[in-house]
Design a protein around this motif. Sequence first.
Motif, PDB file in Angstrom:
ATOM      1  N   GLY A 116      48.174  46.635 103.907  1.00  0.00           N
ATOM      2  CA  GLY A 116      48.789  47.150 105.125  1.00  0.00           C
ATOM      3  C   GLY A 116      50.294  47.259 105.011  1.00  0.00           C
ATOM      4  O   GLY A 116      50.906  48.202 105.534  1.00  0.00           O
ATOM      5  N   ALA A 117      50.918  46.302 104.315  1.00  0.00           N
ATOM      6  CA  ALA A 117      52.374  46.344 104.138  1.00  0.00           C
ATOM      7  C   ALA A 117      52.791  47.574 103.354  1.00  0.00           C
ATOM      8  O   ALA A 117      53.828  48.191 103.636  1.00  0.00           O
ATOM      9  CB  ALA A 117      52.843  45.073 103.437  1.00  0.00           C
ATOM     10  N   ILE A 118      52.009  47.963 102.355  1.00  0.00           N
ATOM     11  CA  ILE A 118      52.326  49.157 101.569  1.00  0.00           C
ATOM     12  C   ILE A 118      52.108  50.418 102.393  1.00  0.00           C
ATOM     13  O   ILE A 118      52.929  51.349 102.364  1.00  0.00           O
ATOM     14  CB  ILE A 118      51.482  49.174 100.280  1.00  0.00           C
ATOM     15  N   LEU A 119      51.017  50.457 103.171  1.00  0.00           N
ATOM     16  CA  LEU A 119      50.793  51.617 104.036  1.00  0.00           C
ATOM     17  C   LEU A 119      51.979  51.822 104.977  1.00  0.00           C
ATOM     18  O   LEU A 119      52.425  52.954 105.205  1.00  0.00           O
ATOM     19  CB  LEU A 119      49.510  51.431 104.842  1.00  0.00           C
ATOM     20  N   ALA A 120      52.493  50.746 105.530  1.00  0.00           N
ATOM     21  CA  ALA A 120      53.588  50.844 106.492  1.00  0.00           C
ATOM     22  C   ALA A 120      54.914  51.179 105.818  1.00  0.00           C
ATOM     23  O   ALA A 120      55.630  52.096 106.238  1.00  0.00           O
ATOM     24  CB  ALA A 120      53.696  49.539 107.276  1.00  0.00           C
ATOM     25  N   ASP A 121      55.257  50.439 104.768  1.00  0.00           N
ATOM     26  CA  ASP A 121      56.571  50.556 104.157  1.00  0.00           C
ATOM     27  C   ASP A 121      56.726  51.810 103.310  1.00  0.00           C
ATOM     28  O   ASP A 121      57.764  52.482 103.355  1.00  0.00           O
ATOM     29  CB  ASP A 121      56.829  49.313 103.296  1.00  0.00           C
ATOM     30  N   VAL A 122      55.689  52.160 102.563  1.00  0.00           N
ATOM     31  CA  VAL A 122      55.792  53.257 101.592  1.00  0.00           C
ATOM     32  C   VAL A 122      55.300  54.580 102.161  1.00  0.00           C
ATOM     33  O   VAL A 122      55.905  55.634 101.921  1.00  0.00           O
ATOM     34  CB  VAL A 122      55.010  52.908 100.310  1.00  0.00           C
TER      35      VAL A 122
ATOM     36  N   ARG B 226      50.235  61.776 100.594  1.00  0.00           N
ATOM     37  CA  ARG B 226      51.122  62.936 100.500  1.00  0.00           C
ATOM     38  C   ARG B 226      52.573  62.542 100.219  1.00  0.00           C
ATOM     39  O   ARG B 226      53.080  61.563 100.751  1.00  0.00           O
ATOM     40  CB  ARG B 226      51.092  63.738 101.798  1.00  0.00           C
ATOM     41  N   ALA B 227      53.209  63.366  99.385  1.00  0.00           N
ATOM     42  CA  ALA B 227      54.664  63.373  99.227  1.00  0.00           C
ATOM     43  C   ALA B 227      55.088  64.836  99.280  1.00  0.00           C
ATOM     44  O   ALA B 227      54.484  65.681  98.617  1.00  0.00           O
ATOM     45  CB  ALA B 227      55.078  62.744  97.901  1.00  0.00           C
ATOM     46  N   ALA B 228      56.104  65.143 100.043  1.00  0.00           N
ATOM     47  CA  ALA B 228      56.485  66.542 100.220  1.00  0.00           C
ATOM     48  C   ALA B 228      56.848  67.206  98.901  1.00  0.00           C
ATOM     49  O   ALA B 228      56.497  68.365  98.652  1.00  0.00           O
ATOM     50  CB  ALA B 228      57.651  66.648 101.203  1.00  0.00           C
ATOM     51  N   ASP B 229      57.548  66.481  98.035  1.00  0.00           N
ATOM     52  CA  ASP B 229      58.020  67.051  96.778  1.00  0.00           C
ATOM     53  C   ASP B 229      58.309  65.921  95.800  1.00  0.00           C
ATOM     54  O   ASP B 229      58.028  64.746  96.090  1.00  0.00           O
ATOM     55  CB  ASP B 229      59.266  67.918  97.007  1.00  0.00           C
ATOM     56  N   ASP B 230      58.889  66.255  94.647  1.00  0.00           N
ATOM     57  CA  ASP B 230      59.151  65.249  93.620  1.00  0.00           C
ATOM     58  C   ASP B 230      60.122  64.174  94.104  1.00  0.00           C
ATOM     59  O   ASP B 230      59.944  62.983  93.803  1.00  0.00           O
ATOM     60  CB  ASP B 230      59.726  65.917  92.369  1.00  0.00           C
ATOM     61  N   ALA B 231      61.143  64.584  94.848  1.00  0.00           N
ATOM     62  CA  ALA B 231      62.132  63.613  95.319  1.00  0.00           C
ATOM     63  C   ALA B 231      61.491  62.599  96.267  1.00  0.00           C
ATOM     64  O   ALA B 231      61.754  61.390  96.179  1.00  0.00           O
ATOM     65  CB  ALA B 231      63.289  64.331  96.012  1.00  0.00           C
ATOM     66  N   ALA B 232      60.637  63.086  97.172  1.00  0.00           N
ATOM     67  CA  ALA B 232      59.951  62.183  98.096  1.00  0.00           C
ATOM     68  C   ALA B 232      59.016  61.247  97.333  1.00  0.00           C
ATOM     69  O   ALA B 232      58.907  60.059  97.655  1.00  0.00           O
ATOM     70  CB  ALA B 232      59.178  62.993  99.130  1.00  0.00           C
ATOM     71  N   GLU B 233      58.355  61.776  96.329  1.00  0.00           N
ATOM     72  CA  GLU B 233      57.460  60.944  95.523  1.00  0.00           C
ATOM     73  C   GLU B 233      58.236  59.851  94.792  1.00  0.00           C
ATOM     74  O   GLU B 233      57.815  58.682  94.777  1.00  0.00           O
ATOM     75  CB  GLU B 233      56.711  61.821  94.525  1.00  0.00           C
ATOM     76  N   MET B 234      59.360  60.199  94.195  1.00  0.00           N
ATOM     77  CA  MET B 234      60.148  59.204  93.473  1.00  0.00           C
ATOM     78  C   MET B 234      60.722  58.146  94.411  1.00  0.00           C
ATOM     79  O   MET B 234      60.873  56.981  94.023  1.00  0.00           O
ATOM     80  CB  MET B 234      61.257  59.892  92.678  1.00  0.00           C
ATOM     81  N   ALA B 235      61.036  58.534  95.648  1.00  0.00           N
ATOM     82  CA  ALA B 235      61.501  57.544  96.624  1.00  0.00           C
ATOM     83  C   ALA B 235      60.393  56.533  96.921  1.00  0.00           C
ATOM     84  O   ALA B 235      60.648  55.326  97.060  1.00  0.00           O
ATOM     85  CB  ALA B 235      61.953  58.242  97.904  1.00  0.00           C
ATOM     86  N   MET B 236      59.156  56.993  96.998  1.00  0.00           N
ATOM     87  CA  MET B 236      58.021  56.089  97.206  1.00  0.00           C
ATOM     88  C   MET B 236      57.823  55.175  96.003  1.00  0.00           C
ATOM     89  O   MET B 236      57.538  53.981  96.153  1.00  0.00           O
ATOM     90  CB  MET B 236      56.761  56.901  97.482  1.00  0.00           C
TER      91      MET B 236
ATOM     92  N   GLY C  34      44.690  45.302  96.911  1.00  0.00           N
ATOM     93  CA  GLY C  34      43.252  45.121  97.094  1.00  0.00           C
ATOM     94  C   GLY C  34      42.419  45.762  96.013  1.00  0.00           C
ATOM     95  O   GLY C  34      41.196  45.795  96.101  1.00  0.00           O
ATOM     96  N   HIS C  35      43.096  46.319  94.983  1.00  0.00           N
ATOM     97  CA  HIS C  35      42.480  46.897  93.785  1.00  0.00           C
ATOM     98  C   HIS C  35      41.956  48.320  93.952  1.00  0.00           C
ATOM     99  O   HIS C  35      41.334  48.863  93.028  1.00  0.00           O
ATOM    100  CB  HIS C  35      41.363  45.994  93.238  1.00  0.00           C
ATOM    101  N   VAL C  36      42.188  48.968  95.094  1.00  0.00           N
ATOM    102  CA  VAL C  36      41.847  50.377  95.236  1.00  0.00           C
ATOM    103  C   VAL C  36      42.877  51.200  94.464  1.00  0.00           C
ATOM    104  O   VAL C  36      44.077  50.907  94.508  1.00  0.00           O
ATOM    105  CB  VAL C  36      41.834  50.798  96.719  1.00  0.00           C
ATOM    106  N   LEU C  37      42.397  52.222  93.747  1.00  0.00           N
ATOM    107  CA  LEU C  37      43.306  53.099  93.016  1.00  0.00           C
ATOM    108  C   LEU C  37      43.929  54.086  93.998  1.00  0.00           C
ATOM    109  O   LEU C  37      43.222  54.873  94.624  1.00  0.00           O
ATOM    110  CB  LEU C  37      42.553  53.840  91.910  1.00  0.00           C
ATOM    111  N   PHE C  38      45.265  54.018  94.115  1.00  0.00           N
ATOM    112  CA  PHE C  38      46.026  54.929  94.961  1.00  0.00           C
ATOM    113  C   PHE C  38      46.761  55.949  94.091  1.00  0.00           C
ATOM    114  O   PHE C  38      47.183  55.637  92.976  1.00  0.00           O
ATOM    115  CB  PHE C  38      47.068  54.164  95.788  1.00  0.00           C
ATOM    116  N   GLU C  39      46.914  57.125  94.642  1.00  0.00           N
ATOM    117  CA  GLU C  39      47.692  58.194  94.022  1.00  0.00           C
ATOM    118  C   GLU C  39      48.723  58.669  95.038  1.00  0.00           C
ATOM    119  O   GLU C  39      48.465  58.633  96.251  1.00  0.00           O
ATOM    120  CB  GLU C  39      46.762  59.354  93.643  1.00  0.00           C
ATOM    121  N   ILE C  40      49.870  59.078  94.570  1.00  0.00           N
ATOM    122  CA  ILE C  40      50.832  59.814  95.393  1.00  0.00           C
ATOM    123  C   ILE C  40      50.887  61.217  94.827  1.00  0.00           C
ATOM    124  O   ILE C  40      51.154  61.409  93.633  1.00  0.00           O
ATOM    125  CB  ILE C  40      52.226  59.171  95.370  1.00  0.00           C
ATOM    126  N   ALA C  41      50.594  62.221  95.649  1.00  0.00           N
ATOM    127  CA  ALA C  41      50.502  63.611  95.195  1.00  0.00           C
ATOM    128  C   ALA C  41      51.457  64.480  96.007  1.00  0.00           C
ATOM    129  O   ALA C  41      51.513  64.369  97.238  1.00  0.00           O
ATOM    130  CB  ALA C  41      49.077  64.130  95.340  1.00  0.00           C
TER     131      ALA C  41
END
Length: 307
Positions: A164-170, A220-230, A260-267
């Motif tokens: 939950g902390a990652i969902l909120a913060d990132v 979701r990340a809008a673009d590369d810069a948003a992804e790198m910020a995450m 929690g060991h779920v594989l997350f992706e940022i796209a």
Amino acid sequence: MTQNGIHHVTAIAGAARRNLDFYTRTLGLRLVKKTVNFDDPGAYHFYYGDAAGTPGTILTFFPWEHAAPGRAGIGELQETVFRVPQAALGFWMQRLMAHGLERSGQFGETLLRFRDPDGMRLALAGLPGIEAEPAWDNGEIPVEHAIRGFHGVSLMLDRTEATGAILADVFGFAEAGREGDTVRYQVPGQALGGIVDLCAVGGFLPARLGRGSVHHLAFRAADDAAEMAMVRKLSDNHRIQTTEQKDRDYFRSVYFREPGHVLFEIATDIPGFAVDEPADRLGQALQLPRFLQPHRGTIEAALPALD
């Protein structure tokens, strides 16, 4: 404006033809991309979604013909929930009766729960006020009943706090309610793919990946810069390192295991699915990344027939 929430969900299927029939005909989604698994080009990679392949509508599959069944358990996405107009629930109850349909409620919403032919857990949430939203017309399902992208997903975890902390913060989610052992996180103001429910079920066996299992959940990340910020937030605030960025042709991605060991992706939202074929012809031809183009003949000969 930055759009947060779910980008796509990727799962494992069995027979490719059966998967294609169920999602395009029974559920009425658009096949927006027909390509191959970039890491295993002997298998298809199907992307289903709305007319444009909008992030927040995309469900993708690796159909491995002989995959063994998965096992539900801790550390996996357990249910993927689509949005439909509330008035369409009767239509869907009749249409999905043969798929283990169960009507239930959660967080004040009416859900129709069912499974696809490989056992993947799905649900439809009947929501008021979404009738005017655009929907893909597949010629079989009346547009007024059609699916309008993702409502949300649920994850089965041992504990929920660190996830939950990652969902909120990132990713910009905020806690929106609690019901029993489930905590709902939601992106304020984001209707499409804006919900992640975290279910604390300590003591269950870990999930076993296989046919009917979800492989990963992408945000979701809008673009590369948003992804790198995450990526920086994950490292600086949560001590989590991601993979290097991978070019998936239709988006650029990084991956990591959440606590929690779920594989997350940022796209990234860009460049989208019309980058290699016209928007009005999405999903009609087999698309290959540049590095596989020299092997097209061999790849096409090895793929299962879809006709």
